[in-house]
Motif scaffolding. Sequence first.
Motif, PDB file in Angstrom:
ATOM      1  N   ARG A 217      -1.578 -14.182  21.224  1.00  0.00           N
ATOM      2  CA  ARG A 217      -1.751 -15.101  20.093  1.00  0.00           C
ATOM      3  C   ARG A 217      -0.434 -15.766  19.730  1.00  0.00           C
ATOM      4  O   ARG A 217      -0.385 -16.970  19.472  1.00  0.00           O
ATOM      5  CB  ARG A 217      -2.296 -14.353  18.879  1.00  0.00           C
ATOM      6  CG  ARG A 217      -3.749 -14.082  18.932  1.00  0.00           C
ATOM      7  CD  ARG A 217      -4.242 -13.539  17.588  1.00  0.00           C
ATOM      8  NE  ARG A 217      -5.640 -13.213  17.707  1.00  0.00           N
ATOM      9  CZ  ARG A 217      -6.163 -12.040  17.407  1.00  0.00           C
ATOM     10  NH1 ARG A 217      -5.399 -11.074  16.956  1.00  0.00           N
ATOM     11  NH2 ARG A 217      -7.443 -11.821  17.548  1.00  0.00           N
TER      12      ARG A 217
ATOM     13  N   ARG B  83       0.541 -18.256  22.471  1.00  0.00           N
ATOM     14  CA  ARG B  83      -0.277 -19.470  22.369  1.00  0.00           C
ATOM     15  C   ARG B  83       0.191 -20.352  21.213  1.00  0.00           C
ATOM     16  O   ARG B  83       0.315 -21.576  21.375  1.00  0.00           O
ATOM     17  CB  ARG B  83      -1.737 -19.073  22.173  1.00  0.00           C
ATOM     18  CG  ARG B  83      -2.662 -20.241  22.101  1.00  0.00           C
ATOM     19  CD  ARG B  83      -4.098 -19.791  21.996  1.00  0.00           C
ATOM     20  NE  ARG B  83      -4.957 -20.948  21.833  1.00  0.00           N
ATOM     21  CZ  ARG B  83      -6.133 -20.907  21.272  1.00  0.00           C
ATOM     22  NH1 ARG B  83      -6.609 -19.756  20.851  1.00  0.00           N
ATOM     23  NH2 ARG B  83      -6.853 -21.986  21.154  1.00  0.00           N
TER      24      ARG B  83
ATOM     25  N   TRP C  69       1.805 -24.070  21.836  1.00  0.00           N
ATOM     26  CA  TRP C  69       1.162 -25.217  21.207  1.00  0.00           C
ATOM     27  C   TRP C  69       2.129 -25.949  20.289  1.00  0.00           C
ATOM     28  O   TRP C  69       2.119 -27.174  20.225  1.00  0.00           O
ATOM     29  CB  TRP C  69      -0.065 -24.795  20.415  1.00  0.00           C
ATOM     30  CG  TRP C  69      -1.294 -24.684  21.258  1.00  0.00           C
ATOM     31  CD1 TRP C  69      -1.849 -23.528  21.733  1.00  0.00           C
ATOM     32  CD2 TRP C  69      -2.106 -25.735  21.763  1.00  0.00           C
ATOM     33  NE1 TRP C  69      -2.949 -23.818  22.495  1.00  0.00           N
ATOM     34  CE2 TRP C  69      -3.138 -25.155  22.531  1.00  0.00           C
ATOM     35  CE3 TRP C  69      -2.054 -27.116  21.636  1.00  0.00           C
ATOM     36  CZ2 TRP C  69      -4.107 -25.922  23.169  1.00  0.00           C
ATOM     37  CZ3 TRP C  69      -3.027 -27.873  22.273  1.00  0.00           C
ATOM     38  CH2 TRP C  69      -4.032 -27.272  23.024  1.00  0.00           C
TER      39      TRP C  69
END
Length: 62
Positions: free
Chosen positions: A6, A9, A13
Motif C-alpha cells: 500500500r 503504491r 502514484w
Amino acid sequence: MSNFLRALRAVLWSFIGLGGRRADADRRTEQVGVLPLMGVALAVVLLLIAGLLALAHFAAGT
C-alpha cells in the motif's frame, strides 16, 4: 494487500502525479501512516538515484 505494498503504491502514484482526487490520497495516507510512507519514499528515491548513476557510468563506458 500488505502495508508495504500500500505504501509503495501510494508513493509511486504520487511520484508520477496520478494520485487521483485529494480525498483518495488522504485515504491512502491514513491507511498506511506517514512514517512508512516516508521510509518507502526514501528507498524509492535512493534506488532511482542509484539507477541513474549506474546508467551514467555505463553510458560513459568507464
